[in-house]
Write a protein that holds these residues in place. Sequence first.
Motif: not given
Length: 169
Positions: A89, A96-97, A93
């Motif tokens: 996870d 994606t950032e 994250r």
Amino acid sequence: MMRLMGAVLVAFGAAWLGLTAAAELGRKVRRLEQLSIGLELLERELWERGSPLPQVLEELSLRTGEPASTLFAQCAAACGRLDWEPFPDAWRRLVTELEGLAPEGRAALLPLGEVLGRYEAQGQREAIAQARAALDRERERAEGEKLRMGRVYQALGLSGGAFLVILLL
């Protein structure tokens, strides 16, 4: 005199916009290169030394350029917070950032979160090699775009500035 000064400023502004757009294409290629180099180093470290993943990520954050260094540093920190957030996870994250990465580049990196630190070294190595190959294909595409569109952006900026000067004078 004031009109001439305004026309020159407009011409420089338009040229600057075109040159900035062309330079951004070059930065995109360098970001993809750094990520690919980072993955190559990660693959080598996991294969040759067999060190724990958090230690490898921390070391690589110091040895790689942006954006790979930021990604590795944040992932190393995420390894210390596994009680709150599972590594897959956190990886998802953080990828994606990650700034300045096209969706294709993100898609190449996302599957690594499921593999890193979980499977045997050979499985991790294969997943990293696949992600690196995808990033290299994306980098080659970005280099082609840089060559083709970089010249277009430069020409548009310069000719647009010249057109505006003619229009204003």
